[in-house]
Design a protein around this motif. Structure first.
Motif, short mmCIF file in Angstrom:
data_model
loop_
_atom_site.label_atom_id
_atom_site.label_comp_id
_atom_site.label_asym_id
_atom_site.label_seq_id
_atom_site.Cartn_x
_atom_site.Cartn_y
_atom_site.Cartn_z
N PHE A 347 0.84 -1.20 0.00
CA PHE A 347 0.00 0.00 0.00
C PHE A 347 0.87 1.25 0.00
O PHE A 347 0.66 2.17 -0.81
CB PHE A 347 -0.92 0.00 1.23
CG PHE A 347 -1.64 1.30 1.45
CD1 PHE A 347 -2.76 1.63 0.71
CD2 PHE A 347 -1.19 2.21 2.41
CE1 PHE A 347 -3.42 2.84 0.90
CE2 PHE A 347 -1.84 3.41 2.61
CZ PHE A 347 -2.96 3.73 1.86
N VAL A 348 1.86 1.29 0.89
CA VAL A 348 2.76 2.45 0.96
C VAL A 348 3.48 2.65 -0.36
O VAL A 348 3.62 3.77 -0.86
CB VAL A 348 3.75 2.28 2.13
CG1 VAL A 348 4.86 3.33 2.06
CG2 VAL A 348 3.04 2.35 3.47
N ARG A 349 3.95 1.56 -0.94
CA ARG A 349 4.69 1.62 -2.21
C ARG A 349 3.82 2.17 -3.34
O ARG A 349 4.31 2.83 -4.26
CB ARG A 349 5.19 0.23 -2.56
CG ARG A 349 6.19 0.19 -3.73
CD ARG A 349 6.70 -1.23 -3.98
NE ARG A 349 7.43 -1.74 -2.82
CZ ARG A 349 7.00 -2.73 -2.05
NH1 ARG A 349 5.83 -3.32 -2.28
NH2 ARG A 349 7.73 -3.13 -1.03
N GLY A 361 0.67 15.92 11.74
CA GLY A 361 0.26 17.30 11.94
C GLY A 361 0.69 18.26 10.86
O GLY A 361 0.59 19.47 11.00
N ASP A 362 1.19 17.74 9.75
CA ASP A 362 1.62 18.54 8.61
C ASP A 362 0.40 18.92 7.77
O ASP A 362 -0.64 18.27 7.83
CB ASP A 362 2.60 17.71 7.78
CG ASP A 362 3.49 18.54 6.88
OD1 ASP A 362 2.96 19.43 6.19
OD2 ASP A 362 4.71 18.30 6.85
N CYS A 363 0.54 19.95 6.94
CA CYS A 363 -0.51 20.28 5.97
C CYS A 363 -0.73 19.14 4.98
O CYS A 363 -1.82 18.97 4.44
CB CYS A 363 -0.14 21.53 5.18
SG CYS A 363 -0.28 23.06 6.12
N LYS A 364 0.33 18.38 4.75
CA LYS A 364 0.27 17.27 3.79
C LYS A 364 -0.20 16.00 4.49
O LYS A 364 0.05 15.80 5.67
CB LYS A 364 1.65 17.04 3.17
CG LYS A 364 2.19 18.26 2.41
CD LYS A 364 3.63 18.09 2.01
CE LYS A 364 4.57 18.30 3.17
NZ LYS A 364 4.56 19.70 3.66
N THR A 365 -0.88 15.14 3.76
CA THR A 365 -1.29 13.85 4.30
C THR A 365 -0.08 12.92 4.37
O THR A 365 0.69 12.81 3.41
CB THR A 365 -2.40 13.22 3.43
OG1 THR A 365 -3.53 14.11 3.43
CG2 THR A 365 -2.83 11.87 3.97
N LEU A 366 0.06 12.26 5.52
CA LEU A 366 1.24 11.45 5.80
C LEU A 366 0.82 10.07 6.29
O LEU A 366 -0.18 9.94 7.00
CB LEU A 366 2.09 12.11 6.89
CG LEU A 366 2.33 13.62 6.77
CD1 LEU A 366 3.02 14.14 8.03
CD2 LEU A 366 3.18 13.93 5.54
N VAL A 367 1.59 9.05 5.92
CA VAL A 367 1.33 7.71 6.44
C VAL A 367 2.63 7.11 6.95
O VAL A 367 3.73 7.50 6.53
CB VAL A 367 0.71 6.76 5.38
CG1 VAL A 367 -0.59 7.31 4.84
CG2 VAL A 367 1.70 6.46 4.27
N ILE A 368 2.49 6.14 7.86
CA ILE A 368 3.64 5.39 8.35
C ILE A 368 3.16 4.01 8.81
O ILE A 368 1.99 3.85 9.21
CB ILE A 368 4.36 6.14 9.50
CG1 ILE A 368 5.74 5.53 9.75
CG2 ILE A 368 3.51 6.16 10.76
CD1 ILE A 368 6.62 6.38 10.66
N GLN A 411 -6.62 4.06 -5.22
CA GLN A 411 -5.79 3.42 -6.24
C GLN A 411 -4.68 2.58 -5.60
O GLN A 411 -4.33 1.51 -6.12
CB GLN A 411 -5.22 4.46 -7.23
CG GLN A 411 -4.21 5.45 -6.64
CD GLN A 411 -2.80 4.93 -6.58
OE1 GLN A 411 -2.45 3.98 -7.30
NE2 GLN A 411 -2.00 5.51 -5.70
N ALA A 412 -4.16 3.03 -4.44
CA ALA A 412 -3.11 2.26 -3.76
C ALA A 412 -3.67 0.95 -3.20
O ALA A 412 -3.01 -0.10 -3.27
CB ALA A 412 -2.51 3.09 -2.64
N LEU A 413 -4.90 1.00 -2.69
CA LEU A 413 -5.53 -0.22 -2.18
C LEU A 413 -5.88 -1.19 -3.31
O LEU A 413 -5.67 -2.41 -3.19
CB LEU A 413 -6.80 0.14 -1.41
CG LEU A 413 -6.58 0.82 -0.03
CD1 LEU A 413 -7.89 1.41 0.48
CD2 LEU A 413 -6.02 -0.18 0.98
N LYS A 414 -6.37 -0.66 -4.41
CA LYS A 414 -6.78 -1.52 -5.53
C LYS A 414 -5.59 -2.24 -6.15
O LYS A 414 -5.73 -3.33 -6.73
CB LYS A 414 -7.50 -0.68 -6.60
CG LYS A 414 -8.90 -0.27 -6.20
CD LYS A 414 -9.55 0.61 -7.27
CE LYS A 414 -10.99 0.95 -6.90
NZ LYS A 414 -11.61 1.89 -7.88
#
Length: 416
Positions: A347-349, A361-368, A411-414
């Protein structure tokens, strides 16, 4: 200092701003100097002695930092604040000003990785015992209190467990036992929650997160409510600070005894950037929350997502507490689960818009993927206890067009 009668959206723009002291500037000047010049030896002596107000050396105090302290103190409704070099410095200073070797602390077990390591490992080296309890189970706090307990510490929203302790009820337990309650309010910010209004005594933030809001400045802050009385029989070392500072005894002790001697000073430039960030805190948090609600709903209904954890969901064990405690929504962080760690990595890739990095807490959406990154060196039993599982992704929802965030997740999940 601006009157606190103004609404939050006004305070975030005007609190701590003193153009009359800055040659008419409406932004705080960056006082990028290690030390300040004095005209006479008597003046410097009186400033060191506290008889005269002034700035001596950056490790002690700085005018840019003071502007930020005044603003955050007003936003949280405190009597004073000290900004620090990082959120972890704030957590450390908030507790170490209270406890010493032989003392005990009770902490909720739902904590940011470094906070957990500080309390579990580092404090142990100084002879300070920390007892971890389930963050939302009040009875566990009651059972853990001993005559040596000097403080209770919790996060207002556990990261990344997403649980919400009842601060009002927890403060009642703490105060019955003459113990201060310290709340890390980084995730909701004062826009969503004022812990002092429901019984907390001390608040800390990592200002790196939502208060700064742009991923460009590192910092932390400790804020004092001025409401805890520090009984002499339990906290005898507070007496000289109470004699000098009155209701500001705690924050005076944090600054005078810990902050300036450990050297946890904030960079003036980072204070300036954080002041700029706070200008837009209200509108950013509103957008963060709106986006988070829609992304959480989308992910909750996606066939490839096994589970979603956010306090706004009715199936969350913290749903009722969150609904009671937060005024405009809970937070813009949530977690979700896929089949296993391999699917999480895929998913991350597959993400194209959303960033993969260790911040929130950034303006941008972030994942980890916390299990394999921040908590990779924790033993499995501890990770499980903290709710860190191989199938979990943590999301910090940004302020982009929510349709674009959702499309990227979809799209990342699909493509898994």
């Amino acid at each position: 200092m601006i009157s606190e009668k103004y609404r939050f959206e006004t305070l975030v723009v005007h609190a701590g701003v003193t153009p009359q002291n800055w040659f008419g500037s409406t932004l705080p000047p960056i006082f990028q100097t290690a030390a300040h010049k004095f005209s006479t030896a008597e003046q410097l002596s009186d400033t060191f002695a506290g008889k005269e107000k002034g700035f001596i050396y950056q490790r002690l105090h700085n005018p840019t930092n003071e502007a930020l302290e005044n603003r955050i103190s007003q936003l949280e409704g405190g009597v004073g604040a000290v900004v620090t070099s990082s959120g972890m410095a704030a957590v450390h200073n908030s507790l170490i000003a209270i406890v010493q070797s032989g003392d005990e602390v009770i902490s909720g077990n739902s904590l940011f990785m470094s906070t957990y390591l500080l309390l579990a490992n580092v404090f142990k080296k100084f002879g300070i015992k920390v007892t971890f309890v389930e963050s939302t189970i009040l009875e566990e706090y009651e059972r853990a209190i001993t005559p040596k307990t000097k403080a209770i510490f919790v996060e207002s929203v556990g990261n990344p467990k997403m649980d919400v302790p009842d601060i009002e009820k927890l403060s009642a337990i703490a105060h019955r036992n003459a113990i201060p309650l310290i709340v890390d309010n980084t995730m909701p910010t004062p826009y969503l929650l004022n812990p002092f209004n429901i019984g907390a005594d001390i608040v800390v933030h990592s200002t790196t997160k939502y208060l700064s809001g742009h991923g460009d400045a590192m910092g932390g802050v400790v804020i004092d409510s001025g409401n805890f009385d520090w009984p002499v029989e339990k906290y005898p070392d507070f007496q000289p600070f109470e004699a000098r500072a009155g209701k500001r005894a705690y924050i005076d002790k944090v600054w005078r005894e810990i902050h300036i001697n450990v050297g946890t000073s904030q960079s003036p430039f980072h204070s300036y950037l954080t002041m700029l960030g706070i200008d837009t805190l209200a509108v950013r948090m509103q957008r963060h929350i709106q986006n988070a609600e829609k992304v959480v709903e989308f992910m909750s209904n996606h066939k490839k997502v096994k589970w979603v954890n956010h306090p706004s969901l009715k199936e969350s064990p913290s749903y009722e507490t969150a609904r009671k405690q937060f005024c405009r929504g809970c937070c813009a962080l949530f977690t979700f689960g896929l089949a296993d760690q391999k699917e999480c990595f895929n998913f991350v890739r597959n993400l194209k818009l959303v960033y993969h990095l260790a911040n929130l807490g950034d303006c941008k959406t972030l994942v980890i993927h916390p299990y394999s990154s921040q908590y990779v060196n924790f033993d499995v039993a501890t990770r499980n206890k903290l709710g860190i599982t191989p199938d979990m992704i943590r999301v910090s929802v940004g302020i982009e067009a929510v349709e674009d965030i959702i499309a990227d997740f979809d799209q990342a999940l699909k493509r898994i």
